[in-house]
Design an enzyme around this catalytic site. Structure first.
Site, short mmCIF file in Angstrom:
data_model
loop_
_atom_site.label_atom_id
_atom_site.label_comp_id
_atom_site.label_asym_id
_atom_site.label_seq_id
_atom_site.Cartn_x
_atom_site.Cartn_y
_atom_site.Cartn_z
N GLY A 74 0.84 -1.20 0.00
CA GLY A 74 0.00 0.00 0.00
C GLY A 74 0.87 1.25 0.00
O GLY A 74 2.05 1.21 -0.34
N ARG A 75 0.27 2.35 0.42
CA ARG A 75 0.97 3.64 0.34
C ARG A 75 2.26 3.65 1.17
O ARG A 75 3.29 4.12 0.73
CB ARG A 75 0.05 4.75 0.84
N ILE A 76 2.16 3.15 2.41
CA ILE A 76 3.33 3.24 3.29
C ILE A 76 4.42 2.28 2.81
O ILE A 76 5.60 2.67 2.74
CB ILE A 76 2.93 2.95 4.75
N THR A 122 5.23 -1.73 11.60
CA THR A 122 4.60 -0.43 11.88
C THR A 122 3.14 -0.44 11.41
O THR A 122 2.53 0.62 11.26
CB THR A 122 5.35 0.74 11.19
N ARG A 133 -0.07 -3.05 12.23
CA ARG A 133 -0.91 -3.26 13.40
C ARG A 133 -0.38 -4.47 14.16
O ARG A 133 -0.02 -5.49 13.56
CB ARG A 133 -2.36 -3.52 13.00
N GLU A 166 -1.86 -2.79 23.45
CA GLU A 166 -1.27 -1.46 23.67
C GLU A 166 -2.07 -0.69 24.71
O GLU A 166 -3.29 -0.59 24.57
CB GLU A 166 -1.24 -0.68 22.35
N HIS A 210 3.65 3.28 19.46
CA HIS A 210 2.68 3.59 18.39
C HIS A 210 2.75 5.07 18.03
O HIS A 210 1.75 5.80 18.09
CB HIS A 210 1.26 3.19 18.82
N ALA A 261 4.51 6.14 15.04
CA ALA A 261 5.13 6.26 13.71
C ALA A 261 4.56 7.39 12.88
O ALA A 261 5.24 7.94 12.02
CB ALA A 261 4.99 4.93 12.97
#
Ligand SMILES: NC(=O)c1ccc[n+]([C@@H]2O[C@H](COP(=O)([O-])OP(=O)(O)OC[C@H]3O[C@@H](n4cnc5c(N)ncnc54)[C@H](O)[C@@H]3O)[C@@H](O)[C@H]2O)c1
Length: 337
Positions: A156-158, A236, A238, A267, A286, A288
């Protein structure tokens, strides 16, 4: 028109969102609720509900037209129930892609280059011992990265932004994403592979999966068992997409040289979580997506998205476009004019 933010942190302010909503005469109202029943009772007449919204709550939010996510992940919202009830869900699709990609690379470099251990040696009077201790103390201690293989779980984008950085480091990049055509990967100089092949070949695995019913514990024992000696794992995406107990066993057994984690299954983690005490694991809470720029941009976008909805227009960042033919937004706009 009513916009409510459910159980937002007391320190969070809404001045950027309220600035976008001011021309409509709307301000975001804070709600503190203990459960779905209290949420429905307090927000049944709200047009927009910001926060964690379960399927049961959505069914009772009879006026709601829009549940925005302040992040990219929408796993705290029952998107299927929202779609069924004619409610739009939006996310922050493009707002902090670069931040997360940079953070993934921060974790890759800190783990691969032993950043925390080197800092400790340099700052505790052991400057001259570091080189002698590196190889005996830390098995397979320092990969080169350049010339090695970076494996991306999802494209995906990341992941694409992480791929570009990997290529700049001189790494070969492979990726697994069954929903992206192979040609898209190849056009970006990335080799498409299946998930097993990725874990077998990558020196660095970087995970960017969303958490869905399909991805829960998608990465587990079998995958860690296939990893190359000295390989590292970074997540980074889930925490729940990884079987964390299997990751812990792989690290304890030396199957993995190290891990960098911005996300965990739980978390915040229990203090007893063994990951918190492993020298070859670097964890961030969490964070990032955070930067000076994204902290403001995400709130400005949230304000614009809500304002568009209140004007009866489809906001940017819709994640459930299937809802559009029966979106309550048009009716809501007509009723409010
Ligand atoms: N750590 C953080 O602070 C932080 C910040 C932003 C996003 N995230 C997480 O990162 C995730 C990815 O963000 P993005 O912007 O790249 O999202 P995106 O929607 O652009 O990409 C997600 C990709 O995952 C792929 N995918 C879905 N199921 C898959 C599967 N079973 N196997 C392989 N690939 C699969 C999709 O095809 C898609 O290409 C988000 O969903 C979010 O959970 C974390």
């Amino acid at each position: 028109m009513r916009v409510v933010a459910v159980n937002s942190h007391p320190e969070v302010t809404f001045e950027y969102e309220d600035a976008a909503l001011a021309p409509l005469g709307v301000r975001i109202e804070r709600l503190r609720v203990a459960d779905d029943g209290e949420l429905v009772a307090a927000a049944a007449d709200a047009d927009v509900v910001i926060g964690r919204v379960s399927g049961a709550a959505i069914a009772g939010l009879t006026r709601c037209r829009h549940v925005p996510s302040g992040g990219i992940g929408v796993d705290h919202i029952d998107v299927a129930a929202a779609t069924e009830h004619g409610i739009l869900v939006t996310n922050m699709a493009d707002t902090f892609v670069e931040e997360v990609a940079n953070h993934a690379w921060m974790l890759i470099l800190v783990v691969a280059r032993r950043g925390l251990w080197l800092h400790e040696m340099a700052t505790t009077g052991r400057w001259s011992d570091a080189l002698d201790q590196l190889f005996p103390v830390l098995r397979l201690a320092m990969p080169r990265l350049t010339g090695q293989t970076l494996g991306l779980v999802s494209f995906g984008r990341i992941a694409r932004a992480v791929a570009r950085r990997g290529q700049a480091f001189g790494m070969d990049v492979i990726a697994h994403d069954p929903y992206v055509p192979d040609d898209v990967l190849r056009q970006q100089g990335v080799e498409p592979v299946d998930l097993d092949g990725l874990f077998q070949r990558a020196d660095v695995v970087s995970c960017h999966l969303p958490w869905t019913a399909e991805t829960l514990h998608l990465i587990g024992e079998r995958h860690f068992a296939q990893m190359r000696p000295g390989a590292i794992f970074v997540n980074t995406g889930r925490g729940k997409v990884v079987d964390e107990a299997a990751l812990i066993r792989a690290l304890e057994a030396g199957r993995l040289a190290g891990a960098g984690l911005d996300v965990l299954e739980q978390e915040p983690p229990e203090p007893s979580n063994p990951l918190l005490r492993m020298a070859n694991v670097t964890i961030s809470p969490h964070m990032a997506s955070v930067s000076d720029v994204s902290a403001i941009a995400r709130r400005q976008l949230l304000g614009r998205q809500i304002a568009e909805t209140l004007r009866g227009r489809v906001p940017p960042g819709v994640v459930n476009p299937a809802v559009l033919p029966r979106w309550r937004g048009q009716a809501g706009a007509a009723a409010s004019t």
